[in-house]
Design a protein around this motif. Structure first.
Motif: not given
Length: 306
Positions: A302-306, A294-296, A275-292
């Motif tokens: 700024d935290m250099h995550i991942p 952009a802030f996430h 499993l890669t972070m690209g799959t988690v964040l891009d394909d699976m949208e772990l930080v998913h669409a919603g009102p916050v």
């Protein structure tokens, strides 16, 4: 239809994504519920059978619940009712979950399974045989090969989970082999009866037992069968006649299901390791669409995550 020696396909490739997804029911747990979804469905199936339900109805009911749970997990009929949904609303949710994953299931079987979610039976569960809990507590051996040390992948599945998954796979695969789904289901639900008493040392252990293996397995399988009333025992014993080989349509459906589950159980460990972070964040949208969102995104940048 596939045969053991014909030149056509031996299994329906279109069902692969569904079978991969269903396999995770062996690993989904919820607060307040003991065991994985697969383990609990195994117990539900045997409770319905000992309660007098027709084997055909149990096979359809348990398979339908498993298919709906592929996406809904434990958002099942019991939870939805407790949360205040009436029967119609709850059925609508369950059918939506079912329809989300079953496009590849043969149409006639799919309709029969969907009907189990809209018009569930009302069987009072019977007492659970002791082998149900024993199989749930018996770990599978892992990867074994005679002459070589075993490969253990944690956490191991248990035998109740494996039997349930093979049973559900067998029902879903049965139209391809023109097999009786009820026979396949019962054969799968009972095919590890011996492991209720016999620790699993895998293929390696079986080979080391040599000539002792057959008599031991027959003796301890009988212990499990002895827990069933005569009518149910006869039904189960008839289903188990398809286990030894692939000479029948039911034998082919069972052995296909068994083989697929054994290999997918290992494949999920390898898939997790890749499993890669690209799959988690891009394909699976772990930080998913919603009102916050952009802030996430800014926080992670700024935290250099991942």
């Amino acid at each position: 239809m596939a045969t053991s020696s014909g030149g056509g396909p031996a299994a329906p490739l279109a069902l692969r994504p569904l079978l991969v997804e269903l396999n995770d029911l062996k690993r989904v747990h919820s607060a307040g519920r003991t065991g994985s979804i697969a383990e609990r469905l195994f117990a539900q199936g045997w409770g319905a059978l000992t309660g007098g339900a027709l084997a055909e109805e149990v096979a359809l009911d348990i398979t339908a619940k498993a298919l709906a749970a592929a996406r809904l997990c434990d958002l099942d009929a019991a939870f939805l009712a407790a949360a205040g949904l009436d029967h119609g609303a709850a059925s609508g949710v369950l059918v939506a979950g079912f329809d989300a994953v079953t496009e590849s299931v043969e149409a006639g079987l799919r309709d029969r399974l969907r009907a189990r979610l809209t018009e569930p039976g009302s069987v009072v569960p019977g007492p659970l045989p002791a082998f149900v809990a024993a199989l749930a507590h018996q770990p599978r051996a892992g990867v074994t090969c005679p002459g070589k040390p075993r490969i253990l992948l944690e956490p191991p599945e248990n035998h109740a989970e494996h039997c349930l998954m093979v049973a559900v796979y067998g029902v879903v695969l049965s139209p391809f082999y023109r097999a009786d789904p009820t026979l396949v289901f019962l054969a799968a639900m009972s095919h590890h009866f011996h492991n209720a008493a016999m620790p699993d040392a895998g293929f390696t252990g079986e080979m080391l037992l040599g000539d002792h293996l057959g008599p031991i397995m027959a003796r301890i399988t009988a212990w499990a069968l002895d827990e069933l009333d005569p009518t149910l025992r006869q039904t189960v014993e008839r289903a188990r006649t398809v286990l030894p080989d692939d000479a029948t349509a039911e034998g082919r459906a069972f052995h296909a299901a068994d083989c697929i589950d054994r290999v997918l159980q290992i494949a999920q460990h390898l898939r997790a390791a890749e499993l890669t972070m690209g799959t988690v964040l891009d394909d699976m949208e772990l930080v998913h669409a919603g009102p916050v969102k952009a802030f996430h995104d800014r926080v992670l940048t700024d935290m250099h995550i991942p």
